[in-house]
Design a protein around this motif. Structure first.
Motif, PDB file in Angstrom:
ATOM      1  N   ASP A   1      38.035  52.706  38.968  1.00  0.00           N
ATOM      2  CA  ASP A   1      37.561  53.478  38.049  1.00  0.00           C
ATOM      3  C   ASP A   1      37.355  52.920  36.693  1.00  0.00           C
TER       4      ASP A   1
ATOM      5  N   SER B   1      36.790  61.222  38.674  1.00  0.00           N
ATOM      6  CA  SER B   1      37.189  60.814  37.344  1.00  0.00           C
ATOM      7  C   SER B   1      36.409  59.414  36.849  1.00  0.00           C
TER       8      SER B   1
ATOM      9  N   ASN C   1      35.068  58.648  43.058  1.00  0.00           N
ATOM     10  CA  ASN C   1      36.366  59.452  42.600  1.00  0.00           C
ATOM     11  C   ASN C   1      35.839  60.344  41.375  1.00  0.00           C
TER      12      ASN C   1
ATOM     13  N   ALA D   1      35.907  53.934  41.852  1.00  0.00           N
ATOM     14  CA  ALA D   1      36.355  54.049  43.116  1.00  0.00           C
ATOM     15  C   ALA D   1      35.913  54.997  44.077  1.00  0.00           C
TER      16      ALA D   1
HETATM   17  C1  LIG Z   1      40.895  58.923  41.420  1.00  0.00           C
HETATM   18  O1  LIG Z   1      41.255  59.714  40.023  1.00  0.00           O
HETATM   19  C2  LIG Z   1      42.428  60.148  39.926  1.00  0.00           C
HETATM   20  C3  LIG Z   1      42.589  60.745  38.515  1.00  0.00           C
HETATM   21  O2  LIG Z   1      41.708  61.756  38.567  1.00  0.00           O
HETATM   22  C4  LIG Z   1      43.322  59.002  39.806  1.00  0.00           C
HETATM   23  O3  LIG Z   1      44.701  59.406  39.640  1.00  0.00           O
HETATM   24  C5  LIG Z   1      43.392  58.050  40.978  1.00  0.00           C
HETATM   25  O4  LIG Z   1      44.164  56.899  40.909  1.00  0.00           O
HETATM   26  C6  LIG Z   1      41.798  57.659  41.161  1.00  0.00           C
HETATM   27  N1  LIG Z   1      41.580  56.920  42.439  1.00  0.00           N
HETATM   28  C7  LIG Z   1      41.363  55.681  42.594  1.00  0.00           C
HETATM   29  C8  LIG Z   1      41.346  54.970  43.916  1.00  0.00           C
HETATM   30  O5  LIG Z   1      41.269  54.961  41.500  1.00  0.00           O
END
Ligand SMILES: *[C@@H]1O[C@H](CO)[C@@H](O)[C@H](O)[C@H]1NC(C)=O
Ligand SMILES: *[C@@H]1O[C@H](CO)[C@@H](O)[C@H](O)[C@H]1NC(C)=O
Ligand SMILES: *[C@@H]1O[C@H](CO)[C@@H](O)[C@H](O)[C@H]1NC(C)=O
Ligand SMILES: *[C@@H]1O[C@H](CO)[C@@H](O)[C@H](O)[C@H]1NC(C)=O
Ligand SMILES: *[C@@H]1O[C@H](CO)[C@@H](O)[C@H](O)[C@H]1NC(C)=O
Ligand SMILES: *[C@@H]1O[C@H](CO)[C@@H](O)[C@H](O)[C@H]1NC(C)=O
Ligand SMILES: *[C@@H]1O[C@H](CO)[C@@H](O)[C@H](O)[C@H]1NC(C)=O
Length: 481
Positions: A240, A255, A253, A245
């Motif tokens: 991210d 976010s 993902n 991701a």
């Molecule tokens: C996906 O996003 C969430 C927050 O929305 C975060 O907590 C999580 O670590 C993220 N997943 C990855 C694999 O980065």
């Protein structure tokens, strides 16, 4: 400068292309003239450019086959007159500067540093994601997309708005469509791949995107970063913090920066447009499944060094079977060890490794990893160019749209393929680090230019069997009609 994207009309298909908005007036289309009037004068007036007959720009007209394709002899299916800009002026109407030049009168030359994405400063990284969001979601002032069911009937043309990023994706999509010859498609030919223009074509596409983002956000120092995958075992920028991701199904993902990005081939914003390669909806949102497809991997540093050892830029028959060809090695069709058999490596293999949207040629450019990847391919090209400065010759060849003097499809004004085989500094950018650091000494016992020329002449063009075509990125190009 510009672009167009027009899809080949099938019996039920339609055509879509993106054009300079100023060249879509009924009069411009009727006169086949893309020479916008600026301050009362075409092409910015005699100080900046003139309106010239495109047919004179491109002496070698291709008419030796029966092809029904609006991209041939670019841009003559749409315009016979385009601007030819003087001095450092550029753009489709000569109101801009050519690549590398800035300022009101285009007198300032700059060489921007295209950095590795993980080496950007925090503010550069923040800018990158903000700029990309604008490029994806803000309507382009200058370009529109053509939607029509029949390219031969101008009265059916309808022009719709698009963002710069979507136009960038369309350009790739338009150019990768196979060429119909004698009523059937040939998957071995398109305007951007499987021929000498491959690295040139993508170089110009990235210059286009970089310049359009600079203009959009008013930051003339913005340079596209690259992703050097050669030292990675997996996609380390698929987090991210960078490109996002993904879950096991390939969805990004929520976010991440790109979770709201939709692909132009999924009906998004362009629902009436015939989309050549999106058989179902699975590509509406960006998808990435790095490492999931069996047999895929990220090419490594030894692959990069091996590709750089080919001293000839390209060899006959100038397609995916070319032997001892740097271009074919870089594109990824060549066995880097023997220089003769076919393989899946380098550029092609990285597309396959990431999978999802990047996996399919027609949708690939929708994923912004595309430009990071191609910018690294361009960096490797630049390394090769700096080691061969005394012998830079773009080969004369018969690939449609890929000959030395052909205008790169579908850009306006005309950029010739051969011109782009020159050091990147000429176009206003450079990569950090010693350009020749990765070059290893070429071993003449493995290949001599005499062998290569002889081998290439006597070696018949090997047809691509299904097995050869395990490179899905490219073979998918031909699978749709
Ligand atoms: C996906 O996003 C969430 C927050 O929305 C975060 O907590 C999580 O670590 C993220 N997943 C990855 C694999 O980065
Ligand atoms: C360009 O000129 C040729 C003849 O030289 C003509 O056949 C063609 O239709 C013209 N293109 C357009 C878009 O009018
Ligand atoms: C990243 O930046 C550092 C410090 O400026 C530099 O030494 C290094 O060579 C850079 N790496 C790449 C891949 O450009
Ligand atoms: C297309 O047809 C022409 C004339 O029939 C023929 O000369 C040419 O070889 C054909 N081209 C291809 C690629 O099949
Ligand atoms: C990617 O590779 C790094 C280092 O080799 C490793 O730490 C990481 O766990 C790998 N990530 C995945 C998703 O395999
Ligand atoms: C494709 O997506 C649209 C809306 O996103 C939906 O209406 C349509 O039914 C979907 N088609 C298929 C074949 O899933
Ligand atoms: C590439 O060539 C080498 C040397 O001839 C050979 O050992 C290897 O199997 C080839 N690789 C493929 C994928 O054909």
């Amino acid at each position: 400068m510009v672009v167009l994207i027009i899809f080949l009309t099938l019996s039920m298909g339609s055509v879509c292309g993106q054009f300079p908005r100023a060249c879509t007036t009924p009069e411009a289309l009727k006169c086949a003239e893309c020479c916008p009037v600026v301050n009362g004068q075409k092409c910015g007036g005699p100080g900046r450019g003139s309106c010239v007959d495109a047919r004179l720009l491109q002496p070698k007209e291709r008419c030796d086959f029966q092809a029904y394709d609006d991209r041939l002899n670019w841009p003559q299916s749409y315009y016979n007159f385009t601007c030819l800009c003087k001095d450092n002026f550029g753009g489709y109407d000569c109101t801009q500067c050519k690549f590398g030049y800035y300022g009101k009168n285009c007198e300032t030359k700059k060489t921007l540093l295209r950095k590795e994405i993980r080496n950007l400063t925090n503010s550069e990284r923040t800018n990158l994601f903000n700029y990309l969001a604008l490029a994806k979601f803000k309507k382009s002032e200058d370009y529109v997309i053509l939607v029509t069911n029949n390219r031969h009937h101008r009265d059916t043309y309808r022009f719709i708005d698009a963002s710069i990023y979507d136009i960038f994706s369309w350009i790739h999509h338009y150019s990768i469509k196979p060429i119909m010859v004698n009523s059937s498609f040939t998957s071995q030919r398109n305007f951007a791949h499987q021929g000498p223009a491959f690295p040139m074509w993508h170089r110009l596409l990235l210059l286009f995107l970089e310049r359009e983002i600079q203009r959009l956000v008013g930051d003339e120092d913005f340079a596209l970063p690259y992703y050097d995958w050669s030292k990675d075992d997996n996609c380390t920028i698929c987090t991210d913090d960078y490109m996002g991701a993904n879950d096991l199904h390939g969805n990004l993902n929520e976010s991440c920066h790109f979770s709201a990005w939709k692909t132009v081939c999924s009906g998004y914003n362009y629902d009436s447009v015939y989309c050549w390669s999106a058989p179902n909806n699975h590509t509406e949102m960006l998808l990435r499944r790095p490492g999931v497809i069996p047999g895929t991997r990220i090419p490594d540093e030894s692959d990069v060094s091996a590709a750089l050892q080919f001293n000839l830029y390209d060899t006959p028959p100038y397609d995916s079977s070319s032997q001892y060809s740097f271009r074919n090695a870089l594109e990824g069709f060549l066995n880097l060890t023997d220089g003769t058999s076919q393989d899946n490596n380098m550029h092609n293999m990285f597309h396959n490794y990431i999978g999802g949207t990047l996996f399919h040629g027609p949708t690939a450019a929708n994923d912004p990893i595309f430009f990071l990847h191609h910018n690294f391919i361009d960096k490797i090209l630049e390394t090769w160019i700096s080691a061969h400065l005394s012998g830079l010759t773009y080969p004369d060849n018969d690939q449609m749209g890929q000959n030395a003097t052909d205008c790169v499809t579908p850009f306006i004004p005309c950029y010739r393929n051969a011109r782009l085989l020159n050091p990147a500094a000429e176009f206003g950018y450079a990569f950090p680090g010693p350009q020749d650091g990765q070059l290893t000494t070429f071993n003449p016992s493995q290949q001599t230019s005499e062998d290569t020329a002889g081998g290439a002449k006597t070696q018949p063009h090997r047809p691509c069997s299904d097995q050869d075509c395990h490179n899905v990125y490219v073979s998918s190009v031909g699978s749709d009609t």
